[in-house]
Write an enzyme that holds these catalytic residues in place. Sequence first.
Site, PDB file in Angstrom:
ATOM      1  CD  GLU A   1      -3.862  -6.458   3.144  1.00  0.00           C
ATOM      2  OE1 GLU A   1      -3.120  -5.464   3.207  1.00  0.00           O
ATOM      3  OE2 GLU A   1      -4.026  -7.128   2.091  1.00  0.00           O
TER       4      GLU A   1
ATOM      5  CD  GLU B   1      -2.901  -1.344   2.195  1.00  0.00           C
ATOM      6  OE1 GLU B   1      -4.136  -1.275   2.148  1.00  0.00           O
ATOM      7  OE2 GLU B   1      -2.273  -1.680   3.230  1.00  0.00           O
TER       8      GLU B   1
END
Length: 263
Positions: free
Chosen positions: A137, A117
């Site tokens: 995730e 990210e």
Amino acid sequence: MTDTVLLERHGSIALLTLNRPERLNALNYATNDLLMTHLDDLERDDGVRALIVTGAGPRAFSAGGDIHEFSRSIADGVDIAVRDFCRRGQAMTARLESYPKPIVAAVNGLAYGGGCEITEAVHLAVAADTALFAKPEINIGIPPTFGGTQRLPRLAGRKRALELLLTGDPFTAQRAFELGLINKVVAQDKVLDSAFELAERILRHSPLAAARILTAVTRGLNTSIAEGLQIEQEQFARMAATADVHEGLNAWIDRRMPDYGNR
């Protein structure tokens, strides 16, 4: 206690190194907060005109959020987890994305979760040919929380992003390049050199113009074309009266390199 983010100055370029190699440079709260502090300080430092972010050690850029710390926040309740983990991470990647000085990621190894990210959020990125990326995730039952569900589809397209988000499968630096996540793939031992070379190419130009371009692109990306063109016009107007514009025009007319100094 060892600083979790190291800061070095190389002329007009600041090098920020995520420094938890024993934890694959996982982003615990202290790391996130110290990175934000450095970003604030460097924005005010007129001697710094570009930033590079990398990871300590040979294995990882960043393996993402510190799961052990995050799990304790989850145990304390949803509101605390949202405040301490999600909002903190989103604020950090939003700061990187909207930063007024160019930021280059030098991805030297694993870039999983929050590390991926960060790569999505910064303006430019160079990666080692041995680097691996992932959106893992889903493996622990959550969506990405530092902006990954929003930035990756904008970079890679909805279907390609969803494949990565829904499977959690790792992907190579070459694939990251094909998806538009990074700008260049280089040999492992050339990552930092390549990032510095890219930053130096930017430093040839007006820092004020660079800031206006970054603002126009970041603000305009998620607007209509009409709104984006208005933002572009506003950023031009901010530049038109500056000394950098006159220096750039005069240098072009005189057939010489412009000298922007530290304006």
